[in-house]
Design a protein around this motif. Sequence first.
Motif, PDB file in Angstrom:
ATOM      1  N   GLU A 127       0.173  -5.286   6.537  1.00 29.54           N
ATOM      2  CA  GLU A 127      -0.908  -4.887   5.634  1.00 29.54           C
ATOM      3  C   GLU A 127      -1.976  -5.978   5.539  1.00 29.54           C
ATOM      4  O   GLU A 127      -3.168  -5.687   5.447  1.00 29.54           O
ATOM      5  CB  GLU A 127      -0.365  -4.564   4.246  1.00 29.54           C
TER       6      GLU A 127
ATOM      7  N   LYS B 164      -4.019  -9.436  -3.680  1.00 28.66           N
ATOM      8  CA  LYS B 164      -4.378  -8.271  -4.502  1.00 28.66           C
ATOM      9  C   LYS B 164      -4.722  -8.677  -5.928  1.00 28.66           C
ATOM     10  O   LYS B 164      -5.553  -8.046  -6.577  1.00 28.66           O
ATOM     11  CB  LYS B 164      -3.254  -7.245  -4.449  1.00 28.66           C
TER      12      LYS B 164
ATOM     13  N   ASP C 115       0.837  -1.197   0.000  1.00 32.31           N
ATOM     14  CA  ASP C 115       0.000   0.000   0.000  1.00 32.31           C
ATOM     15  C   ASP C 115       0.877   1.254   0.000  1.00 32.31           C
ATOM     16  O   ASP C 115       1.761   1.392   0.861  1.00 32.31           O
ATOM     17  CB  ASP C 115      -0.883  -0.012   1.250  1.00 32.31           C
TER      18      ASP C 115
ATOM     19  N   ARG D  18       0.308   4.158   0.972  1.00 32.57           N
ATOM     20  CA  ARG D  18       0.203   4.916   2.227  1.00 32.57           C
ATOM     21  C   ARG D  18       1.141   4.357   3.281  1.00 32.57           C
ATOM     22  O   ARG D  18       1.717   5.115   4.075  1.00 32.57           O
ATOM     23  CB  ARG D  18      -1.246   4.888   2.730  1.00 32.57           C
TER      24      ARG D  18
END
Length: 315
Positions: free
Chosen positions: A218, A301, A133, A135
């Motif tokens: 994550e 993902k 990610d 972020r």
Amino acid sequence: MKNKTGDRVSEKEIQKASDVHLLDYLQTKGEGLIQQGKYFRHAEHDSLVIRNDGKWFWNSRGEGGHGPISFARAFYNLSFQDAVRDVNQLSIDKTLTDDLKKASEQGFIYPKQYEADTQKHVRRYLVQERKIDPRLVDSLIKNGYLAEDQRKNCVFKWRDSKGDIVGADRQGTIRTSNGTFKQIAADSKEDGGFRVDVGTPNQIALFESPIDAISYYELFQLQNIRLQSMSGLKDRTANTAIKELIQECHARDERVEKVIFAVDNDEAGKGFAQRWKSLLTQADIHVPIHKDWNVDLQKRKEQQKKKEPVYEMER
């Protein structure tokens, strides 16, 4: 490169190539190296060992030598002349051996001067290739756990309880035919490793690499946990990390709730985790579905992307 009949290199060219340290040559070539004490092991050929003094040994082949010329002949299958030219055509600035010399003289000193002004290669590699990610990547950069060096490597900084940098992992962002560059910075704390605290830790999870640690976070978003990389399977690092957390929890009149061994899904990882579980009453083993936690993250993902609705343009 193919030689012509009578192909020659001058004594000056030979001397110039001979003066280059083998470690600097390999780093410039982009070869993956894993530092283990005072020697390096090739990331893809673990029987290939390079010492700090420039000597190399390829144990599985029974070969060895000193310096970049002999190495290039054996590893890249070059003639003597082409090996000399291959070394000399590179722009080598001795970054790696300068770091080794400085660190051995002064203990670990983080080479801040080698950080790049940009983190674009680190972001591209971790976000696009490793599927982490953005972020999370930005947070690690902002809080001083992650940087990019001038060779476009990811630098995962090892911080101790005081916040001091006591070591670093360097992970290449550019793939070659021999994988990506990997290295533990010279004179990094022997029982240290990359670690990040989430909340106020009363549990700890141990991993084989920084990327596995952040991938695990994550995936599961656990709170009040210390994510600790051992940069391999290292009893000394595991022992120190667990003891430090016990002491910190004791100072807060708490206890360690859980020790999680979240190493790779292979025989070495399983053996390491089972051995430690037999020694600790509060230990758990968390095994990734695939080889490691980053592969699990990538696979998740991929599945999420397949489930996304596809919208057709109205006609």
